[in-house]
Design a protein around this motif. Structure first.
Motif, PDB file in Angstrom:
ATOM      1  N   LEU A  33       0.827  -1.205   0.000  1.00 17.82           N
ATOM      2  CA  LEU A  33       0.000   0.000   0.000  1.00 17.82           C
ATOM      3  C   LEU A  33       0.863   1.258   0.000  1.00 17.82           C
ATOM      4  O   LEU A  33       0.596   2.199  -0.752  1.00 17.82           O
ATOM      5  N   ALA A  34       1.910   1.256   0.793  1.00 18.57           N
ATOM      6  CA  ALA A  34       2.776   2.437   0.880  1.00 18.57           C
ATOM      7  C   ALA A  34       3.504   2.711  -0.423  1.00 18.57           C
ATOM      8  O   ALA A  34       3.597   3.868  -0.861  1.00 18.57           O
ATOM      9  N   LEU A  35       4.007   1.682  -1.054  1.00 21.54           N
ATOM     10  CA  LEU A  35       4.818   1.886  -2.253  1.00 21.54           C
ATOM     11  C   LEU A  35       4.005   2.089  -3.526  1.00 21.54           C
ATOM     12  O   LEU A  35       4.465   2.736  -4.456  1.00 21.54           O
ATOM     13  N   THR A  36       2.807   1.526  -3.572  1.00 20.94           N
ATOM     14  CA  THR A  36       1.996   1.676  -4.783  1.00 20.94           C
ATOM     15  C   THR A  36       1.051   2.864  -4.713  1.00 20.94           C
ATOM     16  O   THR A  36       0.519   3.284  -5.736  1.00 20.94           O
ATOM     17  N   GLY A  37       0.812   3.375  -3.506  1.00 24.22           N
ATOM     18  CA  GLY A  37      -0.141   4.459  -3.351  1.00 24.22           C
ATOM     19  C   GLY A  37      -1.580   3.970  -3.327  1.00 24.22           C
ATOM     20  O   GLY A  37      -2.509   4.775  -3.235  1.00 24.22           O
ATOM     21  N   LEU A  38      -1.762   2.663  -3.392  1.00 25.65           N
ATOM     22  CA  LEU A  38      -3.104   2.096  -3.304  1.00 25.65           C
ATOM     23  C   LEU A  38      -3.573   2.131  -1.854  1.00 25.65           C
ATOM     24  O   LEU A  38      -2.761   2.161  -0.935  1.00 25.65           O
ATOM     25  N   THR A  39      -4.866   2.110  -1.675  1.00 29.18           N
ATOM     26  CA  THR A  39      -5.438   1.977  -0.335  1.00 29.18           C
ATOM     27  C   THR A  39      -6.127   0.618  -0.255  1.00 29.18           C
ATOM     28  O   THR A  39      -6.344  -0.044  -1.285  1.00 29.18           O
ATOM     29  N   ALA A  40      -6.501   0.238   0.945  1.00 30.81           N
ATOM     30  CA  ALA A  40      -7.236  -1.014   1.102  1.00 30.81           C
ATOM     31  C   ALA A  40      -8.542  -0.963   0.304  1.00 30.81           C
ATOM     32  O   ALA A  40      -8.941  -1.951  -0.321  1.00 30.81           O
ATOM     33  N   ASP A  41      -9.197   0.194   0.306  1.00 29.92           N
ATOM     34  CA  ASP A  41     -10.427   0.346  -0.482  1.00 29.92           C
ATOM     35  C   ASP A  41     -10.157   0.189  -1.976  1.00 29.92           C
ATOM     36  O   ASP A  41     -10.950  -0.416  -2.693  1.00 29.92           O
ATOM     37  N   ASP A  42      -9.029   0.754  -2.438  1.00 28.57           N
ATOM     38  CA  ASP A  42      -8.657   0.585  -3.849  1.00 28.57           C
ATOM     39  C   ASP A  42      -8.552  -0.896  -4.200  1.00 28.57           C
ATOM     40  O   ASP A  42      -9.055  -1.337  -5.238  1.00 28.57           O
TER      41      ASP A  42
END
Length: 90
Positions: A33-42
């Motif tokens: 999540l930190a490195l991709t910029g994704l969130t759990a919701d994403d």
């Protein structure tokens, strides 16, 4: 080990298997999540999108120990994971 994957459906399946593998370790999941910029919701909403699947595989490619461990655990090859990312980005 499975042979190298050759089509988009196989690439998507590999990426989803890799995502499940990543999410089994909290530290690795947090790093994704930190490195991709994704969130759990994403991830919940967009896990089937080719761009997200490619980002997941790119995350593994960026850290060879994870790439090798994931390939071993999901019974494929590192090259198949790299090839799957390339197919998803095409």
């Amino acid at each position: 080990m499975k042979p190298l994957e050759t089509n988009r459906e196989d690439a998507e399946s590999l990426a989803l298997a890799a995502l499940v593998w990543i999410l089994q370790d909290e530290g690795r999941a947090d790093r994704l999540l930190a490195l991709t910029g994704l969130t759990a919701d994403d991830l919940r909403e967009r896990a089937g999108e080719r761009s997200v699947l490619a980002a997941i595989l790119g995350f593994l490619e960026a850290h060879e120990p994870d790439l090798l461990a994931c390939a071993r655990d999901i019974e494929t090859t590192p090259l198949a994971l790299v090839d799957a990312r390339a197919r998803l980005e095409a």
